[in-house]
Design an enzyme around this catalytic site. Sequence first.
Site, PDB file in Angstrom:
ATOM      1  N   HIS A 141      -2.488 -38.444  -0.837  1.00  0.00           N
ATOM      2  CA  HIS A 141      -3.155 -38.583   0.447  1.00  0.00           C
ATOM      3  C   HIS A 141      -2.239 -39.092   1.549  1.00  0.00           C
ATOM      4  CE1 HIS A 141      -6.157 -39.276  -2.794  1.00  0.00           C
ATOM      5  NE2 HIS A 141      -6.918 -38.484  -2.050  1.00  0.00           N
ATOM      6  N   ILE A 142      -2.573 -38.694   2.782  1.00  0.00           N
ATOM      7  CA  ILE A 142      -2.021 -39.282   3.996  1.00  0.00           C
ATOM      8  C   ILE A 142      -3.209 -39.910   4.719  1.00  0.00           C
ATOM      9  CG2 ILE A 142      -0.771 -38.908   6.158  1.00  0.00           C
ATOM     10  CD1 ILE A 142       0.255 -36.271   4.944  1.00  0.00           C
ATOM     11  N   SER A 143      -3.201 -41.213   4.892  1.00  0.00           N
ATOM     12  CA  SER A 143      -4.338 -41.891   5.511  1.00  0.00           C
ATOM     13  C   SER A 143      -4.339 -41.696   7.025  1.00  0.00           C
ATOM     14  CB  SER A 143      -4.307 -43.387   5.186  1.00  0.00           C
ATOM     15  OG  SER A 143      -4.602 -43.620   3.832  1.00  0.00           O
ATOM     16  N   TYR A 166      -2.681 -48.329  12.247  1.00  0.00           N
ATOM     17  CA  TYR A 166      -1.313 -48.347  12.775  1.00  0.00           C
ATOM     18  C   TYR A 166      -1.254 -48.724  14.254  1.00  0.00           C
ATOM     19  CZ  TYR A 166      -0.434 -45.664   8.499  1.00  0.00           C
ATOM     20  OH  TYR A 166      -0.381 -45.236   7.207  1.00  0.00           O
ATOM     21  N   ASP A 187       3.834 -43.127  19.261  1.00  0.00           N
ATOM     22  CA  ASP A 187       4.620 -42.460  18.218  1.00  0.00           C
ATOM     23  C   ASP A 187       4.767 -43.427  17.048  1.00  0.00           C
ATOM     24  OD1 ASP A 187       6.293 -41.048  16.610  1.00  0.00           O
ATOM     25  OD2 ASP A 187       7.901 -40.793  18.079  1.00  0.00           O
ATOM     26  N   PHE A 211       3.692 -42.935   8.806  1.00  0.00           N
ATOM     27  CA  PHE A 211       3.044 -41.923   7.971  1.00  0.00           C
ATOM     28  C   PHE A 211       3.743 -41.820   6.623  1.00  0.00           C
ATOM     29  CE2 PHE A 211       1.885 -40.292  12.242  1.00  0.00           C
ATOM     30  CZ  PHE A 211       0.512 -40.409  12.100  1.00  0.00           C
ATOM     31  N   HIS A 212       2.956 -41.730   5.570  1.00  0.00           N
ATOM     32  CA  HIS A 212       3.544 -41.660   4.235  1.00  0.00           C
ATOM     33  C   HIS A 212       2.529 -41.128   3.234  1.00  0.00           C
ATOM     34  CE1 HIS A 212       1.631 -45.702   4.497  1.00  0.00           C
ATOM     35  NE2 HIS A 212       1.215 -45.391   3.276  1.00  0.00           N
TER      36      HIS A 212
END
Length: 315
Positions: A130-132, A215, A244, A249-250
């Site tokens: 997943h990418i949250s 974030y 930005d 992202f991870h």
Amino acid sequence: MALVDYPSSDEEQSTPSKDQTTLPLKRKRDKDTSPDLPPLPSKFYDLYASTTRVSTRDDPSLHGGRKRVTPHIEGNWPTHLYIEWYPSTAEYVPLTNVISTLKGKFSPVGEEGEIHSFLTSDLGAPLPLHISLSRPIGFATEQKDSFVDSLQSAIKSSGIRPFNISFAGLDWVANFEKTRWFLVLRLQKPEFDELNKLLHLSNQVVQEYGQPALYTTLPMPARDLKRKSTSKKTLKTFWDDMKDVSVSFHISIAWTLTEPGLELQELTKAMVTDHMKDLSQIQVKIEEIKSKVGNLVTNISLPRTVSVGKGLFGI
């Protein structure tokens, strides 16, 4: 036409001919030489997106020592926005090699330092990654359907189309409460900055419903959000205050309960050197995001075509 031709009772009692006796063998050979079945659609897995609840209270012993970081509130629907990726068999190989090599070389002190993989279940079945796009949030019953509708409408008119992502490196990151650390794949910034746009859009919608953004530490006042999402005069500037946060992202591929020490950090750097070439060749096609409210998963497809001048945000 019948789906299956069953033999009559007379046929069952008669002596089979030579051709009949060889038919099962022929069918077996045909089965052995048939091509592989196509993969199951992602919506199939959504039916089993939640594990069985085995306790009515937070019991870390039931899930590897992990503790609930968002307290359960009776009547609230736990919600998460994310991008899901089902790696192919070939894509699982370099990911598995990284974790296996790391486990083989790292000697943790105690069970809390053990590295756990996100790639497979306890039974060895492959799991999605997943990418949250949101923190774990919660909605009251009267809000949840309206929230999903708002998100679907925003995505549909955003102009964000399907895109590809690739990997930039390996790293360790902590959750907000620093109760777990995750081995993650850092992501390259997509060509048209789609990840930042999806996050920005998701943050706007969740904040309209009084939920925390991901974030960012500068939530936008609700009155400004309402104005931005409804006023035609400000639609063209929707992306103007987008941040930005590409470095955030991870995709998590493993986790541990203790902060990575010097030994583990050095081993991870070595993994980047040894395996990054294979990982960088993987291209992940992103065509939808998912909204999971309780046990219900809604797939929200990214629009493939957008009418010029008719997008909600003027793009």
